[in-house]
Design a protein around this motif. Structure first.
Motif, PDB file in Angstrom:
ATOM      1  N   GLU A   9      48.309  12.442  17.968  1.00  0.00           N
ATOM      2  CA  GLU A   9      47.139  11.864  18.612  1.00  0.00           C
ATOM      3  C   GLU A   9      45.924  11.958  17.698  1.00  0.00           C
ATOM      4  OE1 GLU A   9      46.751  10.425  21.518  1.00  0.00           O
ATOM      5  OE2 GLU A   9      48.816  10.623  22.236  1.00  0.00           O
ATOM      6  N   GLN A  10      45.099  10.926  17.718  1.00  0.00           N
ATOM      7  CA  GLN A  10      43.947  10.887  16.825  1.00  0.00           C
ATOM      8  C   GLN A  10      42.659  11.254  17.551  1.00  0.00           C
ATOM      9  OE1 GLN A  10      43.866  10.338  13.261  1.00  0.00           O
ATOM     10  NE2 GLN A  10      45.810  11.150  13.975  1.00  0.00           N
ATOM     11  N   PRO A  11      41.700  11.855  16.816  1.00  0.00           N
ATOM     12  CA  PRO A  11      40.424  12.215  17.428  1.00  0.00           C
ATOM     13  C   PRO A  11      39.652  10.976  17.865  1.00  0.00           C
ATOM     14  CG  PRO A  11      40.723  13.301  15.306  1.00  0.00           C
ATOM     15  CD  PRO A  11      41.784  12.258  15.422  1.00  0.00           C
ATOM     16  N   GLY A  12      38.906  11.125  18.944  1.00  0.00           N
ATOM     17  CA  GLY A  12      38.010  10.061  19.371  1.00  0.00           C
ATOM     18  C   GLY A  12      36.568  10.374  19.056  1.00  0.00           C
ATOM     19  N   VAL A  13      36.282  11.674  18.898  1.00  0.00           N
ATOM     20  CA  VAL A  13      34.910  12.147  18.667  1.00  0.00           C
ATOM     21  C   VAL A  13      34.951  13.235  17.602  1.00  0.00           C
ATOM     22  CG1 VAL A  13      32.973  13.404  19.705  1.00  0.00           C
ATOM     23  CG2 VAL A  13      34.123  11.607  21.005  1.00  0.00           C
TER      24      VAL A  13
ATOM     25  N   VAL B 241      38.464  23.219  24.961  1.00  0.00           N
ATOM     26  CA  VAL B 241      39.069  22.735  23.723  1.00  0.00           C
ATOM     27  C   VAL B 241      39.604  23.922  22.934  1.00  0.00           C
ATOM     28  CG1 VAL B 241      37.727  20.610  23.520  1.00  0.00           C
ATOM     29  CG2 VAL B 241      36.819  22.729  22.567  1.00  0.00           C
ATOM     30  N   ILE B 242      40.714  23.689  22.237  1.00  0.00           N
ATOM     31  CA  ILE B 242      41.358  24.737  21.442  1.00  0.00           C
ATOM     32  C   ILE B 242      41.722  24.148  20.089  1.00  0.00           C
ATOM     33  CG2 ILE B 242      43.263  26.393  21.320  1.00  0.00           C
ATOM     34  CD1 ILE B 242      43.520  26.090  24.382  1.00  0.00           C
ATOM     35  N   GLY B 243      41.482  24.892  19.041  1.00  0.00           N
ATOM     36  CA  GLY B 243      41.830  24.425  17.700  1.00  0.00           C
ATOM     37  C   GLY B 243      41.011  25.145  16.655  1.00  0.00           C
ATOM     38  N   THR B 244      40.566  24.406  15.648  1.00  0.00           N
ATOM     39  CA  THR B 244      39.809  25.022  14.552  1.00  0.00           C
ATOM     40  C   THR B 244      38.612  24.155  14.163  1.00  0.00           C
ATOM     41  OG1 THR B 244      41.180  23.953  12.856  1.00  0.00           O
ATOM     42  CG2 THR B 244      41.851  26.149  13.585  1.00  0.00           C
ATOM     43  N   ALA B 245      37.591  24.822  13.642  1.00  0.00           N
ATOM     44  CA  ALA B 245      36.449  24.152  13.025  1.00  0.00           C
ATOM     45  C   ALA B 245      36.571  24.291  11.516  1.00  0.00           C
ATOM     46  CB  ALA B 245      35.143  24.772  13.506  1.00  0.00           C
TER      47      ALA B 245
ATOM     48  N   THR C 211      34.108  19.706  13.784  1.00  0.00           N
ATOM     49  CA  THR C 211      35.440  19.688  14.366  1.00  0.00           C
ATOM     50  C   THR C 211      35.678  18.328  15.002  1.00  0.00           C
ATOM     51  OG1 THR C 211      37.014  20.910  15.748  1.00  0.00           O
ATOM     52  CG2 THR C 211      34.808  20.586  16.665  1.00  0.00           C
ATOM     53  N   ALA C 212      36.887  17.823  14.839  1.00  0.00           N
ATOM     54  CA  ALA C 212      37.281  16.541  15.424  1.00  0.00           C
ATOM     55  C   ALA C 212      37.959  16.814  16.762  1.00  0.00           C
ATOM     56  CB  ALA C 212      38.226  15.797  14.479  1.00  0.00           C
ATOM     57  N   VAL C 213      37.566  16.074  17.790  1.00  0.00           N
ATOM     58  CA  VAL C 213      38.043  16.326  19.150  1.00  0.00           C
ATOM     59  C   VAL C 213      39.108  15.295  19.523  1.00  0.00           C
ATOM     60  CG1 VAL C 213      37.382  16.619  21.566  1.00  0.00           C
ATOM     61  CG2 VAL C 213      35.757  17.214  19.745  1.00  0.00           C
TER      62      VAL C 213
ATOM     63  N   TYR D 299      48.067  24.232  16.935  1.00  0.00           N
ATOM     64  CA  TYR D 299      46.675  23.950  16.594  1.00  0.00           C
ATOM     65  C   TYR D 299      46.385  24.262  15.125  1.00  0.00           C
ATOM     66  CZ  TYR D 299      46.426  24.004  21.681  1.00  0.00           C
ATOM     67  OH  TYR D 299      46.642  23.757  23.022  1.00  0.00           O
ATOM     68  N   VAL D 300      47.002  25.309  14.606  1.00  0.00           N
ATOM     69  CA  VAL D 300      46.781  25.670  13.212  1.00  0.00           C
ATOM     70  C   VAL D 300      47.254  24.564  12.275  1.00  0.00           C
ATOM     71  CG1 VAL D 300      47.440  27.298  11.389  1.00  0.00           C
ATOM     72  CG2 VAL D 300      46.868  28.144  13.664  1.00  0.00           C
ATOM     73  N   ALA D 301      48.284  23.847  12.682  1.00  0.00           N
ATOM     74  CA  ALA D 301      48.824  22.776  11.826  1.00  0.00           C
ATOM     75  C   ALA D 301      47.871  21.603  11.716  1.00  0.00           C
ATOM     76  CB  ALA D 301      50.167  22.304  12.383  1.00  0.00           C
ATOM     77  N   ARG D 302      46.885  21.503  12.605  1.00  0.00           N
ATOM     78  CA  ARG D 302      45.934  20.385  12.589  1.00  0.00           C
ATOM     79  C   ARG D 302      44.549  20.946  12.296  1.00  0.00           C
ATOM     80  NH1 ARG D 302      46.793  16.298  17.399  1.00  0.00           N
ATOM     81  NH2 ARG D 302      46.099  14.914  15.717  1.00  0.00           N
ATOM     82  N   THR D 303      44.324  21.236  11.029  1.00  0.00           N
ATOM     83  CA  THR D 303      43.097  21.922  10.642  1.00  0.00           C
ATOM     84  C   THR D 303      41.866  21.040  10.887  1.00  0.00           C
ATOM     85  OG1 THR D 303      43.447  21.143   8.381  1.00  0.00           O
ATOM     86  CG2 THR D 303      44.210  23.353   8.910  1.00  0.00           C
ATOM     87  N   GLY D 304      40.813  21.714  11.326  1.00  0.00           N
ATOM     88  CA  GLY D 304      39.554  21.013  11.559  1.00  0.00           C
ATOM     89  C   GLY D 304      39.536  20.174  12.819  1.00  0.00           C
ATOM     90  N   MET D 305      40.476  20.411  13.716  1.00  0.00           N
ATOM     91  CA  MET D 305      40.542  19.643  14.964  1.00  0.00           C
ATOM     92  C   MET D 305      40.670  20.581  16.159  1.00  0.00           C
ATOM     93  SD  MET D 305      43.079  16.438  14.172  1.00  0.00           S
ATOM     94  CE  MET D 305      42.905  15.427  12.706  1.00  0.00           C
ATOM     95  N   VAL D 306      40.177  20.106  17.293  1.00  0.00           N
ATOM     96  CA  VAL D 306      40.412  20.768  18.569  1.00  0.00           C
ATOM     97  C   VAL D 306      41.006  19.751  19.536  1.00  0.00           C
ATOM     98  CG1 VAL D 306      38.600  22.518  18.342  1.00  0.00           C
ATOM     99  CG2 VAL D 306      38.044  20.294  19.340  1.00  0.00           C
ATOM    100  N   GLU D 307      41.769  20.241  20.480  1.00  0.00           N
ATOM    101  CA  GLU D 307      42.349  19.374  21.501  1.00  0.00           C
ATOM    102  C   GLU D 307      41.753  19.726  22.852  1.00  0.00           C
ATOM    103  OE1 GLU D 307      46.584  19.329  21.446  1.00  0.00           O
ATOM    104  OE2 GLU D 307      46.705  18.678  19.352  1.00  0.00           O
ATOM    105  N   ALA D 308      41.321  18.705  23.572  1.00  0.00           N
ATOM    106  CA  ALA D 308      40.751  18.905  24.899  1.00  0.00           C
ATOM    107  C   ALA D 308      41.868  18.961  25.933  1.00  0.00           C
ATOM    108  CB  ALA D 308      39.785  17.783  25.236  1.00  0.00           C
TER     109      ALA D 308
END
Length: 324
Positions: free
Chosen positions: A13-17, A83-87, A105-107, A121-130
């Motif tokens: 899934e790709q970030p929207g924000v 949201v959970i992930g990484t900045a 961070t990309a949401v 989440y670690v595998a998708r660096t710089g992203m968080v998932e809502a």
């Protein structure tokens, strides 16, 4: 040096924000940090060199650091989706004196309705998932307008932490002669593939620049650099104006304020130096409205004129004493 964030289409899934913050402050040192010591200081990861460029203004950029996030996003509705992930964050040192922290961070919206294992989440660096539903437009507006605190996302705090890592560097003597305050810039972008980029800048009464963007993901790194350039020059202008204001206060030696301001900062102003061509139109639009460069030149001229006047008065006083 513009290698982030990665929002390539082959990663689920790709970030929207995308949300970000830039903090800017003076390096706490009596002299600018030369290029080679700066490269050593900003190599914040083992065996990873800092990026750098010498012309037209020396600038050193640290490797990207990643920070875990498990927090809430601000919304006007008050739902505050989790949201959970990484900045992703980095430090930027310009002209050996001005230090910035830049975090983002990309949401990813509607990716899951439950918390997944941390490895996901670690595998998708710089992203968080809502985990909860969220409206992209609401997230952008609320992030720019809501004061962070409690469990809400605070990327300014992350950016400031990255700059604090430089305070431990032995080359920095902790004896800056110029008193300044740190500043903060917030930016938020909606990603729209195949559309023309749109951006607007607001200089708030609270001294915070807020940048709202709509852009294809390929242009996002250039907009991040624009935000860093804007944050740098907004801070320079505020620092120089504050130095002039302090020099006029009773009981202060004007030279103690003006000399370090001119020595530390007067040569740095050059917004187009590191501004990618793809986003120069946004700086030009800001100049047309706010005329930041004119204000900078006017402030520097006032400082130099006052130094010249004080110097002339001191010379006249010396001559008067010699005559007597």
């Amino acid at each position: 040096m513009t290698a982030w964030p990665d929002v390539s289409p082959d990663v689920g899934e790709q970030p929207g924000v995308v949300l970000g913050a830039v903090t800017t402050r003076l390096l706490n040192s009596s002299e600018p940090l030369p290029l080679e010591p700066a490269r050593q200081a900003l190599a914040l990861l083992p065996d990873v060199a800092a990026g750098w460029r010498r012309h037209p203004i020396e600038q050193v950029v640290s490797p990207d650091l990643f920070f875990s996030l498990d927090c809430r996003l601000a919304t006007r509705s008050g739902s505050h989706p989790r949201v959970i992930g990484t900045a992703r964050a980095r430090a930027v040192l310009t002209a050996g004196h001005v230090l910035q922290g830049s975090a983002s961070t990309a949401v990813v919206l509607n990716a899951s309705r439950r918390r997944l294992p941390w490895a996901h989440y670690v595998a998708r660096t710089g992203m968080v998932e809502a985990i909860n539903k969220a409206d992209p437009a609401d997230l952008v507006t609320s992030f720019l307008r809501t004061e962070p605190g409690g469990t809400l996302l605070d990327l300014g705090k992350t950016a400031s932490y990255v700059t604090s890592l430089l305070d431990r560097v032995p080359q920095i003597d902790g004896r800056a002669r110029l008193r300044t305050q740190s500043s903060r810039l917030l930016w938020a972008a909606r990603l729209h593939e195949g559309s023309e980029p749109v951006g607007e800048v607001e200089a708030g009464a609270d001294g915070v620049f807020r940048v709202r963007l709509s852009t294809p993901s390929a242009l996002l790194p250039h907009f991040i650099e624009f935000c860093e350039v804007l944050a740098l020059h907004g801070w320079l202008l505020a620092a120089m104006k504050n130095a002039f204001d302090r020099s006029t206060r009773p009981g202060r030696r004007a030279e103690d304020e003006m000399d370090p301001a001119l020595s530390y900062l007067a040569h740095i102003w050059n917004p187009r130096a590191h501004l990618p061509p793809e986003v120069r139109w946004l700086w030009q639009a800001l100049e047309d409205e706010a005329q930041l460069t004119w204000e900078w030149q006017s402030t520097v001229t006032r400082l130099r004129d006052k130094v010249a006047l004080l110097t002339r008065k001191a010379m006249e006083e010396t001559l008067r004493k010699e005559v007597v």
